[in-house]
Design an enzyme around this catalytic site. Structure first.
Site, short mmCIF file in Angstrom:
data_model
loop_
_atom_site.label_atom_id
_atom_site.label_comp_id
_atom_site.label_asym_id
_atom_site.label_seq_id
_atom_site.Cartn_x
_atom_site.Cartn_y
_atom_site.Cartn_z
N ARG A 22 9.79 44.35 57.42
CA ARG A 22 10.82 44.46 56.39
C ARG A 22 10.32 44.15 54.98
O ARG A 22 9.39 43.10 54.72
CB ARG A 22 11.84 43.20 56.85
CG ARG A 22 12.79 42.92 55.71
CD ARG A 22 13.92 41.54 56.01
NE ARG A 22 14.59 41.79 54.79
CZ ARG A 22 14.92 40.79 53.99
NH1 ARG A 22 14.12 39.56 54.27
NH2 ARG A 22 15.41 40.76 52.80
N HIS A 63 15.60 43.10 46.35
CA HIS A 63 15.21 41.74 46.55
C HIS A 63 14.80 41.05 45.31
O HIS A 63 13.61 40.73 44.85
CB HIS A 63 13.78 41.70 47.55
CG HIS A 63 13.37 40.37 48.20
ND1 HIS A 63 13.27 40.35 49.66
CD2 HIS A 63 13.50 39.01 47.57
CE1 HIS A 63 13.00 38.81 49.73
NE2 HIS A 63 13.22 38.30 48.73
N GLU A 73 19.54 37.60 50.31
CA GLU A 73 19.98 36.45 49.63
C GLU A 73 20.94 36.54 48.51
O GLU A 73 20.55 35.67 47.41
CB GLU A 73 18.85 35.53 49.58
CG GLU A 73 18.00 35.36 50.92
CD GLU A 73 17.08 34.00 50.67
OE1 GLU A 73 17.00 33.36 49.63
OE2 GLU A 73 16.79 33.46 52.04
N ASN A 86 18.62 34.84 57.00
CA ASN A 86 17.34 34.24 56.44
C ASN A 86 17.68 32.89 56.70
O ASN A 86 18.64 32.21 56.10
CB ASN A 86 17.04 34.60 54.93
CG ASN A 86 16.87 35.92 54.63
OD1 ASN A 86 16.85 36.81 55.65
ND2 ASN A 86 16.40 36.05 53.52
N TYR A 131 15.81 28.62 56.73
CA TYR A 131 14.89 27.95 56.88
C TYR A 131 14.80 26.19 57.43
O TYR A 131 14.18 25.57 57.79
CB TYR A 131 14.31 27.86 55.41
CG TYR A 131 13.49 29.24 55.12
CD1 TYR A 131 12.25 29.28 55.15
CD2 TYR A 131 14.27 30.12 54.59
CE1 TYR A 131 11.64 30.55 54.85
CE2 TYR A 131 13.78 31.28 54.32
CZ TYR A 131 12.46 31.41 54.48
OH TYR A 131 11.84 32.70 54.01
N GLU A 164 14.37 36.31 57.91
CA GLU A 164 13.39 35.67 57.23
C GLU A 164 13.55 34.41 58.08
O GLU A 164 14.48 33.85 58.46
CB GLU A 164 13.63 35.48 55.99
CG GLU A 164 13.05 36.26 55.01
CD GLU A 164 13.22 35.96 53.48
OE1 GLU A 164 13.23 34.56 53.15
OE2 GLU A 164 13.53 36.91 52.93
#
Ligand code: NOJ
Length: 453
Positions: free
Chosen positions: A77, A121, A166, A292, A294, A356
């Site tokens: 990606r 991005h 995002e 994505n 985290y 991600e």
């Protein structure tokens, strides 16, 4: 579960972004982006770094592919830089920019690696920012034109695409909080930007589909599991509003043609510039959902919140029960399981790709040039086990992309946060690359399509 296993044909990859790795910021006709402008403005980047050279992937992409091969990866990606393709954001196409991505895509295909480009991005052409940027509705049309140029150029070889990376983060950080480009701090700009981006997502999807009807098109959504800070109903409602805003603001619009109920006093349609018929423009049947993720977010009800969500995250990133990465983000693998299962339930088992997931630690080579980053291996073990568990429980997850291939330019943190599976020497003009121990571990997992827990 004693083994974390993944379905046959699972995509194992890494993710990167143009401004974070390419460098060559004004080479071969590339135009200026808002991140070039922002990083060149004194005081914006904590370390004073810029992405002018970054990992120099514009020149070294074959080395990057070499690293992917060493890790047995079959998906990559990356993002396309809009100002490399259209230096002014619109108008004349830069043939040399197109050529760069042709070479990258061809090299990936010859290495049996699926190219998975993201169109945006975060590096908006500066010329479009000068014309009003994302708060200006016309930017949606310019974006759809750019998406069309990309699909016509690369659509014969690229089957899977991502529109945005995002969208909640770049609209919030760039227009409301102001610590990302273009550095605005204005609630009205921010609200209008969110609606333009939603229209842009719809228009780009339709433009791309018109050129290639069988392309698979999604977006990489920033997501976090939202947990109430206390037992009160007010905190539970606040956590739900945060979920609607952070996770669904660009997803519910696409899949259901409506804004989710994030604001206490109703969606501020007027301030967002919503016109009659717009909900038909934002609605598109995305083929897959990129996640994505985290960490988790602990959310508290806050009655006097100025922007109307009456929900605030407690602590910078996550809670305090799990270990923290160098960035201070809580390591909390259940967050990934929880969000995959929630999206699976709420959107009728859509195709999901983890686009991600990763962590930063201040690693470096020892005297034998070994980079022993055990905490990163532990991080990936936990989160990958959560993905495997979600698949076992019925989620349709087709791929996983570690953030990130290379240590790179971490936005307002500069090169201070190292997220890579590959260590990059930023002191070395050649930007030499060394595989970390986590990269070797990830390579074994991809080769065996799983690991013993
Ligand atoms: C999200 C962004 O997409 C990426 O650009 C960033 O570097 C990572 N998260 C880590 O913060």
């Amino acid at each position: 579960m004693s083994r974390a296993s993944f379905p046959e044909g699972f995509h194992w990859g890494t993710a990167t972004a143009s401004y974070q790795i390419e460098g060559a910021w004004k080479e071969d006709g590339k135009g200026e982006s808002i991140w070039d402008r922002f990083a060149h403005t004194e005081g914006k980047i904590r370390t004073g770094d810029t992405g002018d050279i970054a990992c120099d992937s514009y020149h070294c992409f074959n080395d990057d592919i070499g690293m992917m091969r060493e890790m047995n990866l079959n998906s990559y990606r990356f993002s396309i830089s809009w100002p490399r393709i259209l230096p002014e954001g619109t108008g004349t196409v830069n043939a040399k920019g197109i050529d760069y991505y042709h070479r990258l895509i061809d090299a990936l295909l010859s290495a049996d690696i699926r190219p998975l480009p993201t169109l945006y991005h975060w590096d908006l052409p500066q010329a479009l920012e000068a014309a009003g940027g994302w708060p200006e509705r016309d930017t949606a049309g310019r974006f759809a034109d750019y998406a069309d140029v990309c699909m016509r150029a690369f659509g014969d070889r690229v089957d899977h695409w991502m529109i945005f990376n995002e969208p909640t983060i770049f609209t919030v950080m760039g227009h409301l909080v102001g610590i990302h480009a273009p550095g605005r701090k204005n609630l009205d700009d921010f609200l209008r930007a969110t609606h333009t981006v939603n229209i842009a997502q719809g228009e780009a999807f339709r433009a791309m589909r018109a050129t290639r009807s069988d392309a698979k098109i999604g977006t990489a959504f920033n997501m976090t599991s939202c947990e109430p800070a206390g037992d009160s109903e007010a905190d539970a409602d606040a956590a739900e509003r945060w979920h609607c805003f952070m996770n669904l603001w660009y997803l519910e619009t696409a899949l259901k043609g409506r804004y989710p109920d994030a604001f206490v006093n109703g969606t501020p349609f007027d301030k967002m510039g919503v016109r009659e018929g717009d909900m038909d423009l934002v609605k598109v049947p995305l083929d897959f959902i990129g996640i994505n993720l985290y960490t988790r977010t602990i959310v508290k009800h806050k009655p006097d919140d100025p922007w109307g969500l009456q929900a605030v995250p407690v602590g910078p990133m996550g809670g305090n029960d799990g270990p923290k990465t160098a960035f201070g983000w809580e390591v909390w693998p259940d967050a990934l399981y929880d969000i995959i299962m929630r999206i699976t339930r709420d959107y009728d088992t859509p195709v999901i790709e983890i686009t991600e997931n990763g962590c930063s630690y201040p690693d470096g080579p020892d005297s034998m040039n070994v980079i022993d980053d055990q905490p990163r291996i532990d991080f990936y073990r936990g989160y990958l086990a959560a993905v495997a568990r979600s698949i076992e429980d019925g989620a349709d997850v087709r791929g996983y992309h570690a953030w990130t291939l290379l240590d790179n330019f971490e936005w307002s943190e500069g090169f201070a946060q190292r997220f890579g599976l590959v260590w990059v020497d930023f002191e070395d003009p050649a930007r030499s690359r060394t595989l970390k121990e986590s990269g070797r571990w990830y390579g074994r997992v991809s080769a065996e399509n799983g690991f013993e827990i």
